[in-house]
Design an enzyme around this catalytic site. Structure first.
Site, PDB file in Angstrom:
ATOM      1  N   GLU A  57       5.324  68.170  14.884  1.00 39.30           N
ATOM      2  CA  GLU A  57       5.250  67.233  16.015  1.00 39.30           C
ATOM      3  C   GLU A  57       6.651  66.834  16.469  1.00 39.30           C
ATOM      4  OE1 GLU A  57       3.736  67.157  13.138  1.00 39.30           O
ATOM      5  OE2 GLU A  57       1.848  66.061  13.169  1.00 39.30           O
ATOM      6  N   TRP A 174      -1.576 105.647  -6.875  1.00 35.42           N
ATOM      7  CA  TRP A 174      -2.020 104.449  -6.200  1.00 35.42           C
ATOM      8  C   TRP A 174      -3.500 104.578  -5.894  1.00 35.42           C
ATOM      9  CZ3 TRP A 174       1.127 100.546  -6.576  1.00 35.42           C
ATOM     10  CH2 TRP A 174       2.508 100.769  -6.597  1.00 35.42           C
ATOM     11  N   ARG A 188       1.337  87.701  -0.985  1.00 35.55           N
ATOM     12  CA  ARG A 188       2.394  87.114  -1.828  1.00 35.55           C
ATOM     13  C   ARG A 188       3.200  86.102  -1.026  1.00 35.55           C
ATOM     14  NH1 ARG A 188       4.603  92.211  -5.449  1.00 35.55           N
ATOM     15  NH2 ARG A 188       2.707  92.436  -6.666  1.00 35.55           N
TER      16      ARG A 188
HETATM   17  C1  AOF Z   1       2.900  66.376   9.824  1.00 35.19           C
HETATM   18  N1  AOF Z   1       3.467  67.454  10.426  1.00 35.19           N
HETATM   19  O1  AOF Z   1       4.371  69.508  10.376  1.00 35.19           O
HETATM   20  C2  AOF Z   1       3.502  68.642   8.386  1.00 35.19           C
HETATM   21  C3  AOF Z   1       2.876  67.525   7.762  1.00 35.19           C
HETATM   22  O2  AOF Z   1       7.810  64.943   2.563  1.00 35.19           O
HETATM   23  P1  AOF Z   1       7.455  65.024   4.016  1.00 35.19           P
HETATM   24  O3  AOF Z   1       7.876  63.808   4.786  1.00 35.19           O
HETATM   25  O4  AOF Z   1       7.932  66.305   4.677  1.00 35.19           O
HETATM   26  O5  AOF Z   1       5.849  65.002   4.119  1.00 35.19           O
HETATM   27  C4  AOF Z   1       5.091  66.038   3.605  1.00 35.19           C
HETATM   28  C5  AOF Z   1       3.622  65.774   3.892  1.00 35.19           C
HETATM   29  O6  AOF Z   1       3.419  65.665   5.311  1.00 35.19           O
HETATM   30  C6  AOF Z   1       2.720  66.878   3.433  1.00 35.19           C
HETATM   31  O7  AOF Z   1       2.354  66.699   2.098  1.00 35.19           O
HETATM   32  C7  AOF Z   1       1.558  66.732   4.394  1.00 35.19           C
HETATM   33  O8  AOF Z   1       0.724  65.659   4.015  1.00 35.19           O
HETATM   34  C8  AOF Z   1       2.243  66.356   5.697  1.00 35.19           C
HETATM   35  N2  AOF Z   1       2.598  67.563   6.442  1.00 35.19           N
HETATM   36  N3  AOF Z   1       2.572  66.448   8.522  1.00 35.19           N
HETATM   37  O9  AOF Z   1       2.691  65.327  10.457  1.00 35.19           O
HETATM   38  C9  AOF Z   1       3.796  68.572   9.773  1.00 35.19           C
HETATM   39  N4  AOF Z   1       3.813  69.756   7.699  1.00 35.19           N
HETATM   40 ZN    ZN Z   2       4.790  64.447  10.101  1.00 31.60          ZN
END
Ligand code: AOF
Ligand code: ZN
Length: 368
Positions: A57, A174, A188
């Site tokens: 975002e 293979w 992976r």
């Molecule tokens: C979002 N947008 O693109 C993602 C989210 O340690 P931080 O601050 O980077 O937070 C990680 C957490 O944020 C992750 O565990 C998940 O709950 C959320 N990921 N949230 O608004 C994003 N990748």
């Molecule tokens: Zn976020």
């Protein structure tokens, strides 16, 4: 054909954007975000950055002017908490966006509905539930880890048409074709850890890395279940342990001398309890969960696959099968399950079937 630029259309785009960085965002799930004007023009897009920062975002909103009536589409509920990154909800509120469409709630207890609540409390219209199933498919393993503290398991099997993974003499190179094997490298990339039993190391001396061009840096950690610490000191995984994280799970009876040698070569040796079936998969999962592994790809041998297929943390089975027939004397893909009643047999749900040049990849998921 006229393309209808509705919520599904833009969310689908956000999903594809999220998929682009899959496997490259570290412990953070890969999110896709699209900002669209009132006249349905795409103003900007964003995806979670490499190794998890910045959030999608933030990338999409950075430096753009939001006109009245714009909508923000995001595959995952915007975060509410401050972690390595600041809360996305604040960025969204500040931006002036008045409508947010969310595909999947973030089951991370730090977020889990709080992000949406804060947006709504700030007067933003929030629509959730658009393409949720498609999106959750990307986040199931992450949700498993934040909900249960252990990674979601994926299993990879590469077998003959009759389900065998090697000839009687052990030869397996293979059974499946190049296209299947390349696809295996993609798996992976998508997983945080790749786990095998010690016999696979002894038999194949594998590198267990992702060797897709340009993506080798995103290879998963290599993890070996090795009860008696038989791993050869000169094997490929030990020789490359300084470069690629390597974890060996073993029992408390293993030689301290050998543990020391392995540690000096950069290997993490972790003692875990034994069960009747061998080293406790659950203990290994708990260790990996604490280290924030979201997903674990289990590639063999068949005993380890047998434990994984009955695990409540199983997410998907990726079964590559080739055109070759091996016969009864070949090695079965899955070890002993000791099932006496078909009602107790693990039930899988065929989600997708991909033709890979006369090999087939069947993707099964667990019906949850
Ligand atoms: C979002 N947008 O693109 C993602 C989210 O340690 P931080 O601050 O980077 O937070 C990680 C957490 O944020 C992750 O565990 C998940 O709950 C959320 N990921 N949230 O608004 C994003 N990748
Ligand atoms: Zn976020």
């Amino acid at each position: 054909m006229k393309i209808i630029r509705d919520d599904n259309f833009f969310m689908n785009l956000a999903i594809n954007i999220a998929k682009r960085n899959r496997g490259m965002t570290g412990v953070n799930p890969s999110v896709g975000c699209v900002v669209v004007s009132k006249s349905k023009t795409i103003i900007s897009t964003g995806s979670t950055g490499t190794n998890g920062s910045p959030h999608a975002e933030k990338v999409a909103l950075d430096g753009i002017n939001i006109e009245a009536g714009s909508t923000l589409y995001t595959t995952l509920e915007p975060c509410f908490h401050s972690g390595k990154n600041p809360p996305c909800v604040n960025e969204i509120i500040k931006s002036g966006v008045k409508r947010v469409v969310v595909a999947s709630l973030d089951k991370n207890p730090l977020v889990n509905g709080k992000g949406i609540k804060k947006l709504k409390n700030s007067g933003i219209t929030v629509l959730k539930g658009v393409l949720t199933e498609e999106t959750e498919d990307l986040y199931n393993e992450f949700f498993n880890r934040v909900s249960y503290g252990v990674p979601g398991i994926n299993i990879k099997i590469a077998s003959s048409a009759d389900g065998k993974t090697a000839l009687k003499n052990g030869k397996s190179k293979w059974i499946t074709n190049k296209l299947s094997r390349n696809y295996g490298h993609k798996l992976r990339l998508f997983n945080d850890g790749i786990m095998v039993g010690i016999n696979t190391i002894l038999k194949d001396n594998p590198s267990l890395t992702c060797r897709l061009p340009g993506l080798t840096n995103f290879s998963p950690s290599r993890i070996v279940m090795d009860t008696n610490l038989k791993v050869p000191i000169n094997s490929k995984i030990i020789n490359t342990a300084e470069k690629n994280e390597t974890i060996i799970f073993t029992s408390k009876f293993s030689s301290e001398r050998k543990i020391k040698i392995l540690k000096n070569k950069g290997v993490k040796v972790i003692k875990i309890p034994k069960t009747k079936q061998g080293l406790s998969l659950n203990s290994a999962l708990k260790f990996l969960g604490k280290k924030e592994y979201n997903s674990l790809l289990i590639e063999g041998g068949n005993k380890l696959i047998a434990s994984a297929i009955t695990s409540s943390h199983l997410n998907k089975v990726f079964w590559f099968s080739s055109e070759k027939i091996i016969g009864e004397e070949g090695k079965p893909s899955i070890g002993k399950l000791n099932i006496n009643n078909l009602d107790n047999s693990p039930n899988l749900f065929l989600q997708n079937m991909i033709n890979l040049d006369n090999n087939y990849l069947k993707v099964y998921r667990v019906r949850k």
